[in-house]
Motif scaffolding. Structure first.
Motif, mmCIF file in Angstrom:
data_model
loop_
_atom_site.group_PDB
_atom_site.id
_atom_site.type_symbol
_atom_site.label_atom_id
_atom_site.label_comp_id
_atom_site.label_asym_id
_atom_site.label_seq_id
_atom_site.Cartn_x
_atom_site.Cartn_y
_atom_site.Cartn_z
ATOM 1 N N PHE A 59 0.861 -1.177 0.000
ATOM 2 C CA PHE A 59 0.000 0.000 0.000
ATOM 3 C C PHE A 59 0.902 1.232 0.000
ATOM 4 O O PHE A 59 1.698 1.428 0.921
ATOM 5 C CB PHE A 59 -0.935 -0.025 1.209
ATOM 6 C CG PHE A 59 -1.924 -1.170 1.133
ATOM 7 C CD1 PHE A 59 -3.037 -1.081 0.310
ATOM 8 C CD2 PHE A 59 -1.712 -2.345 1.841
ATOM 9 C CE1 PHE A 59 -3.936 -2.135 0.201
ATOM 10 C CE2 PHE A 59 -2.600 -3.410 1.734
ATOM 11 C CZ PHE A 59 -3.711 -3.300 0.918
ATOM 12 N N CYS A 80 -7.580 1.916 7.085
ATOM 13 C CA CYS A 80 -7.589 0.611 6.412
ATOM 14 C C CYS A 80 -8.023 -0.489 7.378
ATOM 15 O O CYS A 80 -8.733 -1.424 6.985
ATOM 16 C CB CYS A 80 -6.220 0.285 5.831
ATOM 17 S SG CYS A 80 -5.765 1.330 4.445
ATOM 18 N N ASN A 83 -11.648 -1.342 7.653
ATOM 19 C CA ASN A 83 -12.275 -2.171 6.611
ATOM 20 C C ASN A 83 -11.809 -3.618 6.690
ATOM 21 O O ASN A 83 -11.646 -4.282 5.673
ATOM 22 C CB ASN A 83 -11.901 -1.652 5.205
ATOM 23 C CG ASN A 83 -12.238 -0.206 5.039
ATOM 24 O OD1 ASN A 83 -13.256 0.235 5.542
ATOM 25 N ND2 ASN A 83 -11.390 0.525 4.342
ATOM 26 N N VAL A 173 -2.937 4.371 -1.782
ATOM 27 C CA VAL A 173 -3.837 4.700 -0.673
ATOM 28 C C VAL A 173 -3.647 6.177 -0.337
ATOM 29 O O VAL A 173 -2.506 6.637 -0.217
ATOM 30 C CB VAL A 173 -3.489 3.865 0.591
ATOM 31 C CG1 VAL A 173 -4.335 4.297 1.772
ATOM 32 C CG2 VAL A 173 -3.680 2.389 0.330
#
Ligand SMILES: Cc1cc2nc3c(=O)[nH]c(=O)nc-3n(C[C@H](O)[C@H](O)[C@H](O)COP(=O)(O)OP(=O)(O)OC[C@H]3O[C@@H](n4cnc5c(N)ncnc54)[C@H](O)[C@@H]3O)c2cc1C
Length: 321
Positions: A59, A80, A83, A173
Motif C-alpha cells: 500500500f 484501512c 475495513n 492509498v
C-alpha cells in the motif's frame, strides 16, 4: 488463527531498510498473507524487494511532502484497519516506527508491545519475546484482547531472507485528511556524511569505550575501522561524553549490530552495551581489567592497555595492506 500481518515498511528511493526486510521475512513465516505499507518518494519501487521477502501487496501512501510521516501513516493504517484489520502489525524500532505505532495504538485503542526481539506462533496465538534487564532475561508476552496486536520490533531480531515471491501488488492509498495533527512540517533534512559502511550493515565493527581516555584517542578506533573496511561505534559513555554522535552508540538505547567481527576497545561490557552486540559472530575485546564483563562473551580477549594495543594493531594491519 493468524491470517494477515501488516508490516510498516521504511524505504529510501525504493530500497526498503534492512529492518523492514527483516520484518517482512518474520511475517511471512507467521502468516499466509503479508501486506506492507510504505510512503515517500519512490515507495512503489520497493514492491519487488517487498514481494521477494513475502509481501503480497504494498500500500503506497505516496509522497507526503513536508508532512511528518507518523500522523499520516498511522491515520491511513487506522482507516484501512476499519475495513477489515490484520491480526498483527509489525513496526521497526526506529524513530518513525515507534512514532507510528504509538499513534496507531491510540487511534485503534489497542495496547502495543515494544522492544520485541522474537515472535513465534504458539497454537494460534502470536507470542512475542522481549529482552529485559538490559538483555539479561527474555520474557514472553501475548495479547489476550481483540486484535490487531501491535509489535515494535528491534533490528537484527530476524534474518532477512529473500524468496522467489513475485513483486508485491502496488495499491495506492490516500491518507485521510488530518486536522491540527498535520500542523508540524519538516523544514530541513540533514544526511550525515559518511565514508565506509553503515553501522547497521557493516561486517566489521570497531567500537571504543571510556577506556580510550579522550576524544582524540577515539580517532584510533576510526582509523582501524577504516583500515578494516568496517564501521566505527561506541559505548554510551563515549557518546555521553560528546566524543562521537549518538548514531555511533551500540546497546539498549542505541543500535543493535550483528557483524562478523566486533572489536571492543576499553569497553567494560555493561549489560546495556552487550544487548546491542552480543549477536556478533566473533567478539574481540581489549581491556586492562581481566575481570571486565566483556571478557565473558569475548571469543578473543586481550588483557592490556588500549593505548599500546590499538596503535600496534593499526600498524600491523597497515603493514599487511
Ligand atoms: C537505561 C540505560 C540504558 C543504557 N543504554 C546503553 C547503551 O545503549 N549502550 C551502552 O554502551 N551503554 C548503555 N548504558 C550505560 C551502561 O550501563 C554503561 O555505563 C556503559 O556502557 C559504559 O561504557 P564503557 O564501557 O565505555 O565505560 P566503563 O564502564 O567506564 O568502562 C571502561 C572500561 O575501560 C577499561 N579501561 C580503562 N582504561 C583502559 C586502558 N588504558 N586500556 C584498556 N582498557 C581500559 C576499564 O577497565 C573499563 O572496563 C545504559 C545505561 C542505562 C541505565
Amino acid at each position: 488463527v493468524v491470517e494477515l500481518i501488516w508490516v510498516v515498511l521504511e524505504q529510501r528511493d525504493g530500497a526498503p531498510s534492512p529492518l523492514s526486510l527483516e520484518l517482512l521475512s518474520a511475517a511471512r513465516a507467521l502468516a499466509p498473507r503479508v501486506e506492507a505499507f510504505a510512503w515517500g518518494d519512490g515507495a512503489a519501487g520497493a514492491a519487488t524487494a517487498a514481494g521477494a521477502h513475502g509481501a503480497a501487496a504494498l500500500f503506497d501512501l505516496g509522497d507526503l511532502g513536508r508532512s511528518l510521516a507518523a500522523p499520516r501513516v498511522a491515520a491511513a493504517l487506522a482507516a484501512c484497519a476499519a475495513n477489515g484489520g490484520p491480526d498483527a502489525v509489525l513496526f521497526g524500532a526506529t524513530y518513525d516506527g515507534r512514532d507510528i505505532a504509538a499513534r496507531l495504538s491510540v487511534l485503534l485503542d489497542r495496547p502495543l508491545l515494544a522492544n520485541v526481539v522474537g515472535l513465534v506462533l504458539e497454537g494460534s496465538a502470536l507470542v512475542s519475546e522481549h529482552a529485559i534487564f538490559g538483555g539479561a532475561e527474555i520474557v514472553s508476552a501475548s495479547f489476550t484482547g481483540p486484535g490487531p496486536g501491535l509489535f515494535v520490533v528491534r533490528a537484527k531480531s530476524f534474518e532477512a531472507t529473500s524468496g522467489d515471491g513475485a513483486p508485491a501488488e502496488v495499491v495506492a492509498v490516500s491518507p485521510p485528511p488530518l486536522g491540527p495533527e498535520d500542523g508540524a512540517q519538516v523544514v530541513a533534512r540533514h544526511v550525515d556524511e559518511r565514508t565506509g559502511p553503515s553501522l547497521d550493515g557493516a561486517r566489521v565493527v570497531v567500537s571504543g569505550g571510556r577506556g580510550l581516555g579522550d576524544a582524540e584517542r577515539y580517532g584510533l578506533v576510526e582509523e582501524l575501522a577504516r583500515l578494516l573496511g568496517g564501521a566505527p561505534a561506541a559505548s554510551r559513555a563515549v557518546v555521553d561524553a560528546g566524543w562521537v554522535p549518538y548514531a555511533y552508540q551500540v546497546g539498549q538505547t542505541g543500535k543493535t549490530v550483528k557483524p562478523e567481527v566486533y572489536l571492543a576497545f576499553g569497553i567494560s561490557g555493561a549489560t546495556q552495551h552487550l544487548v546491542g552486540m552480543k549477536g556478533a559472530h566473533h567478539i574481540v575485546a581489549v581491556n586492562k581489567d581481566p575481570a571486565a564483563p566483556i571478557f565473558q562473551i569475548a571469543d578473543l580477549g586481550v588483557v592490556g592497555d588500549v593505548h599500546q594495543v590499538l596503535p600496534r594493531l593499526i600498524e600491523a594491519v597497515r603493514s599487511q595492506a
